[in-house]
Scaffold this motif. Sequence first.
Motif, PDB file in Angstrom:
ATOM      1  N   LEU A  37       0.742  -1.201  -0.041  1.00 13.02           N
ATOM      2  CA  LEU A  37      -0.098   0.042   0.066  1.00 13.02           C
ATOM      3  C   LEU A  37       0.753   1.438  -0.027  1.00 13.02           C
ATOM      4  O   LEU A  37       0.538   2.329  -0.567  1.00 13.02           O
ATOM      5  CB  LEU A  37      -0.935  -0.035   1.276  1.00 13.02           C
ATOM      6  N   ARG A  84      -9.075   9.368  -2.067  1.00 11.31           N
ATOM      7  CA  ARG A  84      -9.209   9.623  -0.514  1.00 11.31           C
ATOM      8  C   ARG A  84     -10.760   9.298  -0.364  1.00 11.31           C
ATOM      9  O   ARG A  84     -10.908   8.446   1.047  1.00 11.31           O
ATOM     10  CB  ARG A  84      -9.104  11.056  -0.570  1.00 11.31           C
ATOM     11  N   CYS A 101     -12.783   7.000  -1.396  1.00 13.46           N
ATOM     12  CA  CYS A 101     -13.207   5.633  -1.399  1.00 13.46           C
ATOM     13  C   CYS A 101     -12.222   4.845  -0.333  1.00 13.46           C
ATOM     14  O   CYS A 101     -12.920   3.943   0.430  1.00 13.46           O
ATOM     15  CB  CYS A 101     -12.641   5.128  -2.699  1.00 13.46           C
ATOM     16  N   GLN A 102     -11.096   5.254  -0.333  1.00 10.51           N
ATOM     17  CA  GLN A 102     -10.288   4.507   1.132  1.00 10.51           C
ATOM     18  C   GLN A 102     -10.931   4.992   2.387  1.00 10.51           C
ATOM     19  O   GLN A 102     -10.887   3.891   3.230  1.00 10.51           O
ATOM     20  CB  GLN A 102      -8.721   5.219   1.101  1.00 10.51           C
ATOM     21  N   TYR A 134      -5.491  11.690   2.776  1.00 14.56           N
ATOM     22  CA  TYR A 134      -5.192  10.066   2.008  1.00 14.56           C
ATOM     23  C   TYR A 134      -4.106   9.391   2.780  1.00 14.56           C
ATOM     24  O   TYR A 134      -4.312   8.228   3.160  1.00 14.56           O
ATOM     25  CB  TYR A 134      -4.889  10.201   0.588  1.00 14.56           C
ATOM     26  N   ASP A 143      -4.967   8.498   6.386  1.00 11.40           N
ATOM     27  CA  ASP A 143      -5.963   7.665   6.383  1.00 11.40           C
ATOM     28  C   ASP A 143      -5.169   6.168   5.946  1.00 11.40           C
ATOM     29  O   ASP A 143      -5.517   5.134   6.623  1.00 11.40           O
ATOM     30  CB  ASP A 143      -6.966   7.863   5.414  1.00 11.40           C
ATOM     31  N   ARG A 144      -4.178   6.135   4.861  1.00  5.35           N
ATOM     32  CA  ARG A 144      -3.464   4.952   4.526  1.00  5.35           C
ATOM     33  C   ARG A 144      -2.831   4.374   5.864  1.00  5.35           C
ATOM     34  O   ARG A 144      -2.684   3.240   6.178  1.00  5.35           O
ATOM     35  CB  ARG A 144      -2.491   5.275   3.593  1.00  5.35           C
ATOM     36  N   LEU A 175      -5.204   2.724   7.884  1.00  2.45           N
ATOM     37  CA  LEU A 175      -5.509   1.481   7.335  1.00  2.45           C
ATOM     38  C   LEU A 175      -4.477   0.463   7.684  1.00  2.45           C
ATOM     39  O   LEU A 175      -4.745  -0.795   8.175  1.00  2.45           O
ATOM     40  CB  LEU A 175      -5.961   1.552   5.969  1.00  2.45           C
ATOM     41  N   ALA A 184      -8.327  -1.989  -1.295  1.00  2.00           N
ATOM     42  CA  ALA A 184      -7.606  -0.794  -1.176  1.00  2.00           C
ATOM     43  C   ALA A 184      -6.497  -0.823  -2.086  1.00  2.00           C
ATOM     44  O   ALA A 184      -6.212   0.126  -3.066  1.00  2.00           O
ATOM     45  CB  ALA A 184      -7.308  -0.352   0.375  1.00  2.00           C
ATOM     46  N   GLN A 239      -5.952   1.567  -5.420  1.00  2.00           N
ATOM     47  CA  GLN A 239      -5.077   2.395  -5.419  1.00  2.00           C
ATOM     48  C   GLN A 239      -4.022   2.391  -6.721  1.00  2.00           C
ATOM     49  O   GLN A 239      -3.794   3.353  -7.465  1.00  2.00           O
ATOM     50  CB  GLN A 239      -4.243   2.362  -4.148  1.00  2.00           C
TER      51      GLN A 239
END
Length: 170
Positions: A23, A63, A65-66, A107, A110-111, A114, A147, A151
């Motif tokens: 990711l 952004r 969607c994640q 983003y 948030d990544r 995740l 994800a 991406q």
Amino acid sequence: MSTRNAKPPATHTDLAEHLCWSLRGGYAHCGVETAFREVDGGVQGRLLDRFEHSLWQLLEHLRLCQRDLIDYSVRPDHVSPEHPVGYWPATPEPPSLVAYDEALAAYLADREELCGSIAGGDLLTPFPHAAGPDGEPRTLLRTATIALDHQAYHIGQAVTLRKALGCWPG
């Protein structure tokens, strides 16, 4: 945090570690940072013939969607946006001079959230609050792979668009 030049997990036996490494831009992926960073404001919202979306739209879509995937995975009461309008910005241009950079920062944050969930969670246990229309279980592994796949697809679009716009650094 970019790990473009970081070494992959030592043995690849730790699936969670490998998913997070991927990711963040491991192996075949240039990473979101490379694809979207350092884009002049004059081209962030520019549309070109044969391209359906601007860089701003691609970034904001990623952004949104994640964030939806994360919220769906951890909040039983989460309601996803209406598809497709809730997952795309309304205009090709960012709404302000700072919106693009703020979206990229959000983003990336948030990544990392995740990745924290992936690293600290059980990848295979179905979410108690979510199942597919046919009863198919939803798991953290499914969230991570969606994800990653999503991406990678849009990074490819962004790189191609940046080359067409003449603003690809490579």
